[in-house]
Design an enzyme around this catalytic site. Structure first.
Site, PDB file in Angstrom:
ATOM      1  N   HIS A 112       0.816  -1.247  -0.001  1.00  0.00           N
ATOM      2  CA  HIS A 112      -0.049  -0.020  -0.175  1.00  0.00           C
ATOM      3  C   HIS A 112       0.864   1.223  -0.040  1.00  0.00           C
ATOM      4  CE1 HIS A 112      -3.708  -2.245   0.286  1.00  0.00           C
ATOM      5  NE2 HIS A 112      -3.342  -2.954   1.662  1.00  0.00           N
ATOM      6  N   ASP A 151      -2.604 -10.701  -2.804  1.00  0.00           N
ATOM      7  CA  ASP A 151      -3.147 -10.182  -1.586  1.00  0.00           C
ATOM      8  C   ASP A 151      -4.785  -9.832  -1.845  1.00  0.00           C
ATOM      9  OD1 ASP A 151      -2.019  -8.962   1.321  1.00  0.00           O
ATOM     10  OD2 ASP A 151      -3.774  -7.805   0.755  1.00  0.00           O
ATOM     11  N   HIS A 153      -6.214  -7.482  -0.579  1.00  0.00           N
ATOM     12  CA  HIS A 153      -6.627  -6.129  -0.976  1.00  0.00           C
ATOM     13  C   HIS A 153      -6.054  -5.555  -2.008  1.00  0.00           C
ATOM     14  CE1 HIS A 153      -6.664  -6.654   3.585  1.00  0.00           C
ATOM     15  NE2 HIS A 153      -7.618  -5.769   3.563  1.00  0.00           N
ATOM     16  N   ASP A 240      -4.350 -12.838   3.049  1.00  0.00           N
ATOM     17  CA  ASP A 240      -5.548 -12.672   3.646  1.00  0.00           C
ATOM     18  C   ASP A 240      -6.915 -13.165   2.764  1.00  0.00           C
ATOM     19  OD1 ASP A 240      -4.669 -10.763   2.043  1.00  0.00           O
ATOM     20  OD2 ASP A 240      -4.597  -9.132   3.399  1.00  0.00           O
TER      21      ASP A 240
HETATM   22 ZN   LIG Z   1      -3.984  -7.514   2.437  1.00  0.00          ZN
HETATM   23 ZN   LIG Z   2      -4.125  -8.077  -4.130  1.00  0.00          ZN
END
Ligand SMILES: [Zn+2]
Ligand SMILES: [Zn+2]
Ligand SMILES: [Zn+2]
Length: 438
Positions: A112, A151, A153, A240
């Site tokens: 991120h 991931d 996210h 995750d």
């Molecule tokens: Zn994540």
């Molecule tokens: Zn991702």
């Protein structure tokens, strides 16, 4: 004695002395159980699985990727340098051909963290994959790189760093941004004018399970990689998507992660998220490691694994099929879109707000790109925060043409030091990094 089919490197760095806070999901315990599992299963005793100690990333390694405000050491701890350094170590060992593949089992994570860094977003301060990749590009002269972010996210930081880079293909699979942080990663986010199509976002509905992930991999990710022909494939291996993860809503399992790893054949995997400390991480990490080493992973199974309970619905399957069609259509159209974007205008601007949820900072950016027909274009970012910083950041890309280099130097030299706290020049052509203080 067990021998791996593929010489596989591992760097293990749990950062036992660092956490955002004692009860934060991104804390030391994340890798404690993995450590036990990896040792108990005797993975490091396998012939051909080799453990390396992480190097420390340097301030210069960070400067190649980020503009840190007010400076690099203000936004990182030693743990961040070791985490990024651990990824770098794996990359070096692969490039030096001491190993064929490697897994950086490190934290804190990085995907991120965007090009400009005022603080931490989504538990990330600096982008450990990008730091590794740009180091390898400088040290070994590699050019075309693909990053596959698995991931849960959206890898918005990695997307931001490579938004204007036609030589880096960024593919992110993630839970649909309408239902999860950071709320981005939609199919229409395809990269800037000079790199249109090189960002590929694949948003998946909540409750996607093994079937869906592997379908997306086979039908979209692998064919796109085949077209792009990268010299290096990096997997941002966030865990995750697991059905037990406390902060997400997916239904992926350890077997699925291992199978995905086997089919993707990434040269390098770097751990990102994954917050089911006991229920998922030890199993997923062991599965990924076995798959990378070319060993049998059919025995890797969570104690509470019940495939029928986590199977995705027909509705979810249908939705995923539509997403894949959209992604493939977008990929085919990309050259045409790029051509259109390149014609006609000299500069492209975008304005946006970026919220640093971990550090509670709001940033406003105005980005100006020289839409260059000869290179990916020089970039300037005017960035200010509600904490009172105002900076100008100029990025001259790796393969800049002469006009773009000149434009970048001009932007840097002519910026009014009374208006900004810092004026940065990141000159990738000459590997030169300058700062003027206001
Ligand atoms: Zn994540
Ligand atoms: Zn991702
Ligand atoms: Zn140019």
């Amino acid at each position: 004695m067990l021998t791996s089919k593929t010489r596989t490197g591992v760097v293990f760095f749990p950062a036992f002395d660092w956490a955002i806070s004692a009860t934060h999901p991104e804390r030391e315990e994340r890798l404690l159980y993995t450590q036990d599992q990896v040792f108990e299963e005797g993975l490091l005793d396998i012939e051909g699985v080799i453990e390396f100690k992480p190097d420390l990333a340097t301030v210069d390694d960070i400067k190649r990727v980020h503009f840190c405000v007010p400076d690099e050491m203000s936004v990182v701890t030693e743990s961040h340098l070791i985490s990024a350094g651990g990824a770098k170590t794996v990359g070096i060992q692969v490039m030096e051909k001491h190993i064929e593949r490697g897994f950086a089992l490190v934290r804190p994570p990085g995907h991120h963290a965007m090009r400009v860094v005022h603080g931490a977003r989504g538990f990330c301060n600096v982008n450990i994959e990008a730091i590794m990749i740009e180091y390898l590009r400088k040290a070994y002269g590699i050019d075309r790189v693909a990053i596959v972010d698995t991931d849960c996210h959206h890898g918005d930081g990695t997307q931001d760093i490579y938004w204007h880079d036609p030589d880096t293909l960024f593919i992110s699979l993630h839970q649909d941004g309408r239902t999860l942080y950071p709320g981005s990663g939609f199919h229409y986010e395809i990269g800037g004018p000079t790199a249109a199509g090189m960002t590929v976002n694949i948003p998946l509905p909540p409750r996607t399970s093994e079937e869906g992930f592997l379908y997306v991999l086979d039908q979209a990710v692998l064919p796109i990689l085949e077209d792009f022909k990268p010299e290096l494939i990096v997997n941002s291996a966030g865990q995750d998507n697991h059905y037990t993860d406390p902060i997400t809503n997916m239904s992926f399992c350890a077997q699925g992660y291992a199978e995905l790893t086997r089919r993707l054949k990434a040269d390098i995997a770097v751990l990102e998220g994954g917050y089911s400390i006991e229920g998922a991480l030890p199993y997923v990490n062991v599965g990924i490691l076995l798959a990378m080493a070319g060993l049998d992973f059919s025995q890797v199974r969570e104690p509470d694994y019940q495939p029928d309970k986590i199977r995705q619905s027909g509705e979810v399957t249908k939705h995923i099929h539509r997403v894949v069609e959209e992604v493939l259509a977008g990929w085919k159209k990309a050259p045409e879109i790029r051509k259109k974007q390149l014609s006609g205008r000299k500069f492209a601007e975008r304005e946006r707000s970026i919220y640093y949820d971990t550090d509670n900072i709001l940033e406003s950016q105005r980005e100006t790109l020289r839409v260059c027909p000869d290179c990916s274009g020089v970039l300037s970012i005017d960035s200010s925060t509600d904490t009172g910083y105002h900076i100008l950041a100029v990025h001259i890309p790796r393969k800049a043409c002469k006009e773009c280099v000149d434009q970048g130097v001009k932007w840097y030299d002519s910026a009014d030091a009374r208006r900004f706290n810092r004026i940065f020049l990141q000159d990738r052509m000459n590997d030169q990094y300058l700062v003027r203080k206001g």
